[in-house]
Design a protein around this motif. Structure first.
Motif, PDB file in Angstrom:
ATOM      1  N   LYS A   6       0.760  -1.239   0.097  1.00 27.90           N
ATOM      2  CA  LYS A   6       0.058  -0.059   0.120  1.00 27.90           C
ATOM      3  C   LYS A   6       1.080   1.130   0.052  1.00 27.90           C
ATOM      4  N   LYS A   7       1.949   1.422   0.767  1.00 31.26           N
ATOM      5  CA  LYS A   7       2.748   2.490   0.633  1.00 31.26           C
ATOM      6  C   LYS A   7       3.606   2.634  -0.725  1.00 31.26           C
ATOM      7  N   ARG A   8       3.978   1.423  -1.098  1.00 33.26           N
ATOM      8  CA  ARG A   8       4.569   1.528  -2.354  1.00 33.26           C
ATOM      9  C   ARG A   8       3.619   2.102  -3.610  1.00 33.26           C
ATOM     10  N   ASP A   9       2.509   1.718  -3.415  1.00 34.87           N
ATOM     11  CA  ASP A   9       1.402   2.036  -4.321  1.00 34.87           C
ATOM     12  C   ASP A   9       1.193   3.773  -4.043  1.00 34.87           C
ATOM     13  N   ALA A  10       1.232   4.064  -2.856  1.00 36.92           N
ATOM     14  CA  ALA A  10       0.889   5.328  -2.733  1.00 36.92           C
ATOM     15  C   ALA A  10       1.892   6.361  -3.296  1.00 36.92           C
ATOM     16  N   ILE A  11       3.120   5.796  -2.807  1.00 31.89           N
ATOM     17  CA  ILE A  11       4.470   6.568  -3.664  1.00 31.89           C
ATOM     18  C   ILE A  11       4.574   6.740  -5.005  1.00 31.89           C
ATOM     19  N   ILE A  12       4.106   5.572  -5.879  1.00 31.48           N
ATOM     20  CA  ILE A  12       4.052   5.631  -7.231  1.00 31.48           C
ATOM     21  C   ILE A  12       3.018   6.545  -7.511  1.00 31.48           C
ATOM     22  N   ARG A  13       1.664   6.440  -7.018  1.00 31.22           N
ATOM     23  CA  ARG A  13       0.632   7.471  -7.329  1.00 31.22           C
ATOM     24  C   ARG A  13       1.047   8.777  -6.931  1.00 31.22           C
ATOM     25  N   ALA A  14       1.459   8.878  -6.110  1.00 28.96           N
ATOM     26  CA  ALA A  14       1.905  10.509  -5.646  1.00 28.96           C
ATOM     27  C   ALA A  14       3.010  11.065  -6.783  1.00 28.96           C
ATOM     28  N   THR A  15       3.880  10.206  -6.970  1.00 26.11           N
ATOM     29  CA  THR A  15       4.864  10.562  -7.997  1.00 26.11           C
ATOM     30  C   THR A  15       4.450  10.817  -9.494  1.00 26.11           C
ATOM     31  N   LEU A  16       3.226  10.061  -9.844  1.00 25.86           N
ATOM     32  CA  LEU A  16       2.744  10.076 -11.000  1.00 25.86           C
ATOM     33  C   LEU A  16       2.041  11.540 -11.041  1.00 25.86           C
ATOM     34  N   GLN A  17       0.972  11.756  -9.975  1.00 25.88           N
ATOM     35  CA  GLN A  17       0.374  12.859  -9.867  1.00 25.88           C
ATOM     36  C   GLN A  17       1.189  14.136  -9.808  1.00 25.88           C
ATOM     37  N   LEU A  18       2.336  14.029  -8.979  1.00 23.86           N
ATOM     38  CA  LEU A  18       3.248  15.199  -9.054  1.00 23.86           C
ATOM     39  C   LEU A  18       3.848  15.474 -10.125  1.00 23.86           C
ATOM     40  N   SER A  19       4.256  14.355 -10.963  1.00 29.54           N
ATOM     41  CA  SER A  19       4.848  14.557 -12.159  1.00 29.54           C
ATOM     42  C   SER A  19       3.992  15.286 -13.325  1.00 29.54           C
ATOM     43  N   ALA A  20       2.938  15.075 -13.293  1.00 29.64           N
ATOM     44  CA  ALA A  20       1.929  15.524 -14.271  1.00 29.64           C
ATOM     45  C   ALA A  20       1.682  17.225 -13.682  1.00 29.64           C
ATOM     46  N   GLU A  21       1.861  17.325 -12.492  1.00 31.17           N
ATOM     47  CA  GLU A  21       1.519  18.828 -11.901  1.00 31.17           C
ATOM     48  C   GLU A  21       2.713  19.629 -11.951  1.00 31.17           C
ATOM     49  N   LYS A  22       3.744  19.098 -11.596  1.00 27.91           N
ATOM     50  CA  LYS A  22       5.178  19.813 -11.494  1.00 27.91           C
ATOM     51  C   LYS A  22       6.110  19.652 -12.419  1.00 27.91           C
ATOM     52  N   GLY A  23       6.047  18.573 -13.116  1.00 26.56           N
ATOM     53  CA  GLY A  23       7.135  17.930 -13.930  1.00 26.56           C
ATOM     54  C   GLY A  23       8.019  17.149 -12.995  1.00 26.56           C
ATOM     55  N   ILE A  24       8.855  16.093 -13.723  1.00 28.80           N
ATOM     56  CA  ILE A  24       9.586  15.224 -13.101  1.00 28.80           C
ATOM     57  C   ILE A  24      10.532  15.839 -12.450  1.00 28.80           C
ATOM     58  N   ASN A  25      11.370  16.881 -13.026  1.00 30.75           N
ATOM     59  CA  ASN A  25      12.283  17.684 -12.301  1.00 30.75           C
ATOM     60  C   ASN A  25      12.010  18.294 -11.247  1.00 30.75           C
ATOM     61  N   GLY A  26      10.648  18.827 -11.266  1.00 29.44           N
ATOM     62  CA  GLY A  26      10.040  19.569  -9.962  1.00 29.44           C
ATOM     63  C   GLY A  26       9.538  18.944  -8.946  1.00 29.44           C
ATOM     64  N   THR A  27       9.512  17.483  -9.053  1.00 28.99           N
ATOM     65  CA  THR A  27       9.077  16.604  -8.136  1.00 28.99           C
ATOM     66  C   THR A  27       9.932  16.097  -7.130  1.00 28.99           C
ATOM     67  N   SER A  28      10.193  16.473  -5.978  1.00 29.27           N
ATOM     68  CA  SER A  28      11.306  16.068  -5.209  1.00 29.27           C
ATOM     69  C   SER A  28      10.452  14.826  -4.419  1.00 29.27           C
TER      70      SER A  28
END
Length: 194
Positions: A6-28
């Motif tokens: 569940k944690k792993r899935d939440a991390i992946i989901r958050a990364t996908l969402q933030l990458s769409a919002e801020k770009g990969i480079n803007g996603t810390s």
């Protein structure tokens, strides 16, 4: 499902969402941890580095995409029919999965992802069965039905147009009906066929 999954899935989901919002480079990783409601150290327990996290997401999203477009795919059909089938499925997948589309497009155009692009990994003489559109292009070149151009050039003409159409669908709410989709795929076919 295990708590770790569940944690792993939440991390992946958050990364996908933030990458769409801020770009990969803007996603810390700090932003990812905040969005996933976990500690930053948890990210590094699952993925040793941010780069490994991004590679893992790319590999998993690409595998899901490949599985989807291969459903019902019939290798015995003529190249043009297979091309239309694969492109229709690809467009549907990208329209249904905007976060995946955004992530894959970004990942394949940053230095981290350049060396992992399937079209760039292809070497003449390989069949590349795991990548159905590349496999089809190679077969079409061999049968002199598809232009004898580099695989990255051919894929750019097709995947670029499909990705752009799916992006417009999401950004502007454009509703493409089947005749417009067929016309787009026909234009892609015209671009690559001999």
């Amino acid at each position: 499902m295990k708590p770790q999954s569940k944690k792993r899935d939440a991390i992946i989901r958050a990364t996908l969402q933030l990458s769409a919002e801020k770009g990969i480079n803007g996603t810390s990783t700090a932003l990812i941890a905040e969005r996933a409601q976990t500690a930053e150290v948890t990210i590094f327990r699952h993925f040793k580095t941010k780069e490994l996290l991004l590679h893992t997401i790319f590999d998993e999203e690409l595998e899901n995409f490949q599985e989807f477009i291969m459903m019902g795919h019939d290798e015995s059909l003529p190249i043009k029919e297979r091309f239309f089938g694969l492109c229709s499925k690809a467009l549907q997948y990208f329209r249904d999965n905007p976060l995946t589309l955004s992530f894959i497009e970004q990942y394949m155009h940053i230095p981290l992802g350049w060396g992992r692009r399937p079209d760039m990994l292809y070497h003449p003489g390989e069949q590349f069965e795991d990548f159905p559109l590349i496999h089809l292009m190679v077969g079409g070149i061999n049968k002199e039905e598809i232009k004898d151009l580099s695989i990255p050039s051919l894929m750019g003409m097709v995947v670029g147009a499909l990705g752009s159409s799916a992006r417009e669908y999401h950004l502007k709410g454009l509703q493409n009906d089947p005749p417009n989709i067929d016309a787009l795929i026909e234009a892609c076919w015209d671009a690559v066929r001999r």
